[in-house]
Motif scaffolding. Structure first.
Motif, PDB file in Angstrom:
ATOM      1  N   GLU A   1      -4.995   1.665  -3.689  1.00 39.48           N
ATOM      2  CA  GLU A   1      -5.990   2.538  -3.061  1.00 39.48           C
ATOM      3  C   GLU A   1      -5.294   3.368  -1.991  1.00 39.48           C
ATOM      4  OE1 GLU A   1     -10.011  -0.078  -3.095  1.00 39.48           O
ATOM      5  OE2 GLU A   1      -9.761   1.319  -1.418  1.00 39.48           O
ATOM      6  N   TYR A   2      -5.731   4.621  -1.818  1.00 39.37           N
ATOM      7  CA  TYR A   2      -5.064   5.481  -0.845  1.00 39.37           C
ATOM      8  C   TYR A   2      -6.074   6.052   0.147  1.00 39.37           C
ATOM      9  CZ  TYR A   2      -2.876   9.572   1.222  1.00 39.37           C
ATOM     10  OH  TYR A   2      -2.405  10.495   2.112  1.00 39.37           O
ATOM     11  N   THR A   3      -5.746   6.022   1.424  1.00 42.36           N
ATOM     12  CA  THR A   3      -6.538   6.704   2.440  1.00 42.36           C
ATOM     13  C   THR A   3      -5.603   7.369   3.430  1.00 42.36           C
ATOM     14  OG1 THR A   3      -7.894   4.686   2.403  1.00 42.36           O
ATOM     15  CG2 THR A   3      -8.547   6.423   3.958  1.00 42.36           C
ATOM     16  N   LYS A   4      -5.913   8.584   3.800  1.00 44.96           N
ATOM     17  CA  LYS A   4      -5.187   9.187   4.919  1.00 44.96           C
ATOM     18  C   LYS A   4      -6.034   8.973   6.164  1.00 44.96           C
ATOM     19  CE  LYS A   4      -2.777  13.009   4.556  1.00 44.96           C
ATOM     20  NZ  LYS A   4      -2.546  14.433   4.253  1.00 44.96           N
ATOM     21  N   ALA A   5      -5.508   8.248   7.131  1.00 47.57           N
ATOM     22  CA  ALA A   5      -6.274   7.994   8.353  1.00 47.57           C
ATOM     23  C   ALA A   5      -6.113   9.191   9.288  1.00 47.57           C
ATOM     24  CB  ALA A   5      -5.791   6.722   9.029  1.00 47.57           C
ATOM     25  N   GLU A   6      -7.253   9.731   9.756  1.00 45.57           N
ATOM     26  CA  GLU A   6      -7.207  10.942  10.593  1.00 45.57           C
ATOM     27  C   GLU A   6      -7.438  10.619  12.064  1.00 45.57           C
ATOM     28  OE1 GLU A   6      -6.592  13.849   9.116  1.00 45.57           O
ATOM     29  OE2 GLU A   6      -7.295  13.744   7.043  1.00 45.57           O
ATOM     30  N   THR A   7      -8.104   9.502  12.321  1.00 50.51           N
ATOM     31  CA  THR A   7      -8.379   9.137  13.714  1.00 50.51           C
ATOM     32  C   THR A   7      -8.078   7.652  13.927  1.00 50.51           C
ATOM     33  OG1 THR A   7     -10.647   8.453  13.244  1.00 50.51           O
ATOM     34  CG2 THR A   7     -10.312  10.779  13.810  1.00 50.51           C
ATOM     35  N   LEU A   8      -7.944   7.288  15.182  1.00 53.03           N
ATOM     36  CA  LEU A   8      -7.728   5.879  15.519  1.00 53.03           C
ATOM     37  C   LEU A   8      -8.921   5.030  15.086  1.00 53.03           C
ATOM     38  CD1 LEU A   8      -6.077   5.369  19.036  1.00 53.03           C
ATOM     39  CD2 LEU A   8      -5.227   4.638  16.813  1.00 53.03           C
ATOM     40  N   GLU A   9     -10.140   5.601  15.240  1.00 54.09           N
ATOM     41  CA  GLU A   9     -11.353   4.859  14.880  1.00 54.09           C
ATOM     42  C   GLU A   9     -11.359   4.532  13.389  1.00 54.09           C
ATOM     43  OE1 GLU A   9     -11.339   7.722  16.749  1.00 54.09           O
ATOM     44  OE2 GLU A   9     -11.430   6.467  18.554  1.00 54.09           O
ATOM     45  N   GLN A  10     -10.958   5.547  12.614  1.00 52.24           N
ATOM     46  CA  GLN A  10     -10.936   5.337  11.167  1.00 52.24           C
ATOM     47  C   GLN A  10      -9.919   4.250  10.802  1.00 52.24           C
ATOM     48  OE1 GLN A  10      -9.650   8.768   8.966  1.00 52.24           O
ATOM     49  NE2 GLN A  10     -10.120   7.830   6.988  1.00 52.24           N
ATOM     50  N   LEU A  11      -8.749   4.323  11.428  1.00 54.49           N
ATOM     51  CA  LEU A  11      -7.724   3.319  11.154  1.00 54.49           C
ATOM     52  C   LEU A  11      -8.221   1.942  11.571  1.00 54.49           C
ATOM     53  CD1 LEU A  11      -4.823   2.604  10.292  1.00 54.49           C
ATOM     54  CD2 LEU A  11      -4.084   3.077  12.638  1.00 54.49           C
TER      55      LEU A  11
ATOM     56  N   LEU B   1     -11.245   0.826  11.605  1.00 52.51           N
ATOM     57  CA  LEU B   1     -12.205   0.352  10.608  1.00 52.51           C
ATOM     58  C   LEU B   1     -11.488  -0.171   9.363  1.00 52.51           C
ATOM     59  CD1 LEU B   1     -15.342   0.471  10.631  1.00 52.51           C
ATOM     60  CD2 LEU B   1     -15.158   2.408   9.068  1.00 52.51           C
ATOM     61  N   LEU B   2     -10.482   0.579   8.930  1.00 51.10           N
ATOM     62  CA  LEU B   2      -9.716   0.176   7.741  1.00 51.10           C
ATOM     63  C   LEU B   2      -8.994  -1.150   7.974  1.00 51.10           C
ATOM     64  CD1 LEU B   2      -8.266   3.702   6.868  1.00 51.10           C
ATOM     65  CD2 LEU B   2      -9.777   2.337   5.384  1.00 51.10           C
ATOM     66  N   LEU B   3      -8.466  -1.304   9.184  1.00 50.22           N
ATOM     67  CA  LEU B   3      -7.770  -2.550   9.505  1.00 50.22           C
ATOM     68  C   LEU B   3      -8.749  -3.714   9.600  1.00 50.22           C
ATOM     69  CD1 LEU B   3      -5.213  -1.130  12.080  1.00 50.22           C
ATOM     70  CD2 LEU B   3      -4.648  -2.213   9.895  1.00 50.22           C
ATOM     71  N   GLU B   4      -9.937  -3.413  10.125  1.00 48.72           N
ATOM     72  CA  GLU B   4     -10.980  -4.431  10.213  1.00 48.72           C
ATOM     73  C   GLU B   4     -11.293  -4.985   8.817  1.00 48.72           C
ATOM     74  OE1 GLU B   4     -12.103  -5.261  13.327  1.00 48.72           O
ATOM     75  OE2 GLU B   4     -13.096  -6.931  12.309  1.00 48.72           O
ATOM     76  N   GLN B   5     -11.349  -4.066   7.858  1.00 48.85           N
ATOM     77  CA  GLN B   5     -11.664  -4.479   6.478  1.00 48.85           C
ATOM     78  C   GLN B   5     -10.594  -5.364   5.858  1.00 48.85           C
ATOM     79  OE1 GLN B   5     -12.255  -0.711   4.625  1.00 48.85           O
ATOM     80  NE2 GLN B   5     -14.320  -0.443   5.436  1.00 48.85           N
TER      81      GLN B   5
END
Lengths: 575, 575
Positions: free
Chosen positions: A521-531, A533-537
């Motif tokens: 799966e691929y995501t480009k993280a654009e903000t710290l908040e987004q990252l 959330l992704l790390l939380e998952q």
């Protein structure tokens, strides 16, 4: 012509010998000459096998398996250049003390030096980067030769597992036909038991050491790879002595779960500033030097003073780059730490230690207050990964910039997770495969790899292992399109036309395609908040994914400079 | 501390020495310790430099450059595991006699064996897979040490270029600061001239050889890498003797442009059938054994007869796997071929040779008439590539199945093109990079790589070189999703649950994504006509592209069996 049953019994005995000394995993690369050993390993219930076509990735994967499981792992390939592809991982294993059992298969003597296809000289192939080289006998089925094969399997694995651990290499000349006889029954030999003593001090030696240390103005300096459990003993010793402790991420002291104020996690940033005003009476060093160059310069500056340097040298290899050891203590580290800690009667006075704690606090504050640290960049992303590691999680941190971001800026968290790296020789090769070996050992835990774009490109082939074995690794890619480390070194002074082609080396790869190619799966993280959330998952939904963060080589340097300027001012105000 | 001017002069002298002995290209991998040499090579006008992050690909790329240019090529990397990544290409260079000048940079003596980062023992790193190892002195600026550096550059390159050619390794301990002083003027030394003699026979020896051969029922057997120009001399000798000539694709005899009926291009298919009925009086072998296993079995069968085996051994390495040489002729091949050809006075009688020509014709006919050969499959695609090569085109053929398709089935064409392969040790590693090295040497010619999916995956990183240096290579991918060679070997007898995971090893990669990742055009060829058109275009529009042909491992085997059945029948009818 080799008798197939004889060959099968001989090689089966060898495999049984390895099992007896603790081998339970093997990484196989396809080939013809290796067929009988490959099939015997594949059919052996006590051994879990992995298959990887690229031998370079295969060897680093085995390195990762062994690092995370702390057990010897076997590697098998065919004759010829296949084996030469193992070399980088073998060099790293030797330097970082990882037990690998390298099995190469070879033409028999009558087909050597005569131009037979896919053959080359494999004797001593890995020079002195293995602890032991054995040229095995041509298979025979007699009791004596079965015992010989078992013995070599058992003792070579044991050699790899003895301190200092490391790789061993066994070369098997095999004659055709190469198919083993799997129909005949193969006996299981009674296992050999190994009861091994370890170096320890006498009570007198121990008391002498303790008396030389306790109550003094001292600093503990710890380097090299340690588990979080091992790391806790270092922190407990620091607490017992009331000494500051300087280390690096690989020691797992920052991630061992003990939130002690004695841990100088930001020493790299402030230690040069304090050199002039605060000298220890004793320094006790464990293992390798920590990663921080500033810490090294600080240690070097002590040479002009009366400071006594103790060096606890578990391997007996005298790995003291500064060559400043006054007292070398050759002893098994963990029981020694335990014994010292239990017998300390005098704590060092508070003022010495309080000053160190203050510097650490000031530095942490500077980092917290800096606006850039609250925006998404390579530094803040690395720190967020460190913060978002859950209990028992596994984090692999790549060379060469990634590990430095964590080393410089990461504060102590009270979650105990396990941080890994390849810091034997610090190459950027094989990182992906090593991290996947880590992940394969504990796939149900949170597994994260923090890596730059050049290192990911270098070992892209390793990603096939993730796909094939469904390894739920989260890859955090710090993509600054090139060799970010050089922007921190003296090469940055070069003109752009010299710098970019030789050091900057932009590779311009679209990593979303890399993810697609290998089914991540691929995501480009654009903000710290987004990252965040992704790390939380990753804590609840481990999966094979690539999260890309776009970095900037020059911005990294400017941020570092900015931090140092603010910090310098604050530390001066404090004087 | 090294004086920067001294270091610069010393290393500049070394580079001048290499240039004096013929180095004009260098492949650099980024690193810190190698900085001064990297900059000197980069700035040196007489040297063309390439940069590649993955040292394994870098070394194979250098191998390809040297193969196609027939000149020594330099390689440069930093300290640590970087150098170990060179190992596979070095082993191949040693075995296939390619002159590479390996430059590794290292910590100085005081930072060795002390745990300094990114350091390991680099002395004798490549064991006996290099012709020469030199541990260079620490740079000094005196006249004597400048002369020393020049001398080592000159003589090590010359050593690499002497017969048998091969790799040499020089290790440079360098102290900080690592930036050279490029502002100071660097003198150019007067070049050293080398006038080298080669082994040749006396007139008496030559006449003796000719008398032993001419007029006899003989066969020429040629193996090893040759240029089309060299290959023509073999064919001319065969014509002068009126002998059949058995070879393999690497010899370039089938692609040398001489459409001689004496070239037994399909010998692999028919030679086992004729073993019993037609024995030569003499066989003259040149170089390695040809690829064909059937030819090897045929040669072995001659041992029970009176056939005398001559072995022209240019390297003096006695690479005679069958150990059946009765007369070894140690001489430089080409002048020897020329001299023998010019002095032959008696031709062998027609009936001996006519029978061989008939077998070859029957085999060609069987292949032509077979319906499957007119449909798109891996075999027919390989043959079409061979047919569509234009004059002076360059074709790189991968191990392990691709080269066999050409060897077994390709007929003689009257276009002269140059076919390359890595047949020193026959690895599937490094193929992409070696082919790109070939392409970079003559980018304006038609450049094609014929490769299987496993080999393409193994060296995928090499594709970055094509993108960076705009190398117009056409890659013909024979994708049978796994290790197709094993379906031809005894491993095919295994049960599927043993075979597929260890030998079949499907990798399930979408190669259109690989093409996209590295900026190559992608086409999946569905018919022979479509492939024909695409190959036609490579003659006028060279570009970086990937053409995929979907193959089937089992169909390859069935086609081969079908051919053998039909052929057997036809040959029996002929008796």
């Amino acid at each position: 012509m080799t008798n197939q049953i004889d060959m099968t019994r001989y090689l089966h005995s060898f495999v049984e010998g390895m099992i007896s000394s603790g081998v339970s995993q093997a990484v196989i690369s396809p080939g013809s000459r290796s067929t009988p050993l490959a099939l015997l390993l594949h059919r052996q219930e006590k051994i879990e096998t992995f298959v990887e076509v690229d031998e370079r990735s295969a060897a680093f994967f085995a390195l990762g398996l062994s690092k995370a499981s702390n057990k010897p792992v076997a590697l098998l390939c065919t004759s010829g250049t296949a084996a030469a592809n193992y070399y980088p991982a073998i060099c790293e294993a030797k330097a970082s003390h990882v037990p690998l059992i390298i099995l190469t298969t070879d033409r028999p003597h009558e087909l050597r030096q005569v131009g037979a296809p896919q053959s080359m000289d494999q004797l001593q192939l890995f020079q002195n980067h293995v602890k032991l080289f054995v040229e095995m006998a041509i298979p025979e089925g007699t009791k004596e030769m079965q015992d010989y094969a078992y013995w070599q399997g058992m003792r070579s694995t044991d050699t790899a597992s003895q301190m200092p651990k490391g790789p061993v290499h066994l070369n098997f000349p095999l004659r055709e036909p190469l198919l083993p006889d799997l129909s005949s029954s193969l006996k299981t030999k009674r296992q050999t038991e190994i009861i091994a003593g370890k170096p320890q001090l006498t009570e007198k030696q121990l008391i002498q050491c303790i008396n030389a240390l306790q109550g003094k103005k001292g600093v503990l300096v710890v380097g090299g790879s340690h588990t979080p459990k091992e790391a806790r003993l270092f922190v407990e010793l620091a607490e017992a002595l009331n000494w500051p402790i300087i280390s690096d991420p690989l020691t797992n002291i920052t991630s061992c779960g003990l939130d002690s104020s004695l841990i100088m996690s930001c020493a790299d940033l402030f230690i040069q500033e304090v050199t002039m005003i605060h000298r220890p009476e004793v320094v006790v060093r464990f293992g390798m030097l920590p990663i921080s160059k500033n810490t090294m310069f600080w240690l070097r500056s002590l040479e002009k003073t009366e400071t006594i340097i103790y060096f606890v040298d578990e391997t007996g290899e005298w790995q003291d780059q500064l060559k400043q050891t006054q007292v070398a203590i050759q002893v098994q580290e963990q029981p020694f730490l335990q014994a010292v800690k239990e017998n300390i009667t005098v704590k060092t006075s508070g003022s010495w230690t309080a000053q160190w704690i203050k510097w650490q606090k000031i530095t942490e504050q500077v980092l917290e207050e800096l606006a850039e640290m609250n925006q998404l960049n390579e530094t803040s992303a690395s720190l967020l990964v460190h913060k978002q590691m859950m209990a028992d999680g596994q984090l692999f941190v790549s060379n060469s910039n990634a590990i430095r971001f964590i080393d410089r800026f990461a504060a102590v968290e009270n979650t105990s997770y396990h941080l890994f790296g390849n810091r034997g020789i610090n190459g950027i090769d094989g990182i992906v495969s090593t991290a996947l070996g880590m992940c394969a050992t504990n796939p149900k835990r949170q597994n994260i790899l923090l890596i730059g774009d050049l290192a990911l490109y270098h070992d892209m082939n390793g990603l096939l292992l993730a796909q094939r074995y469904h390894l739920p690794l989260t890859i955090i890619l710090l993509n600054n399109n090139g060799g970010g480390i050089f922007s921190f070194l003296s090469q940055r002074e070069l003109e752009k036309e010299d710098f970019e082609p030789i050091f900057g080396t932009p590779i311009d790869l679209d990593f979303s395609l890399v993810a697609k190619l290998y089914g991540a799966e691929y995501t480009k993280a654009e903000t710290l908040e987004q990252l965040d959330l992704l790390l939380e998952q990753t804590k609840t939904e481990p999966k094979f994914q690539l999260i890309e963060i776009i970095g900037d080589r020059e911005k990294n340097v400017r941020l570092q400079e900015q931090i140092m300027n603010v910090l310098k001012e604050k530390l001066e105000q404090d004087r």
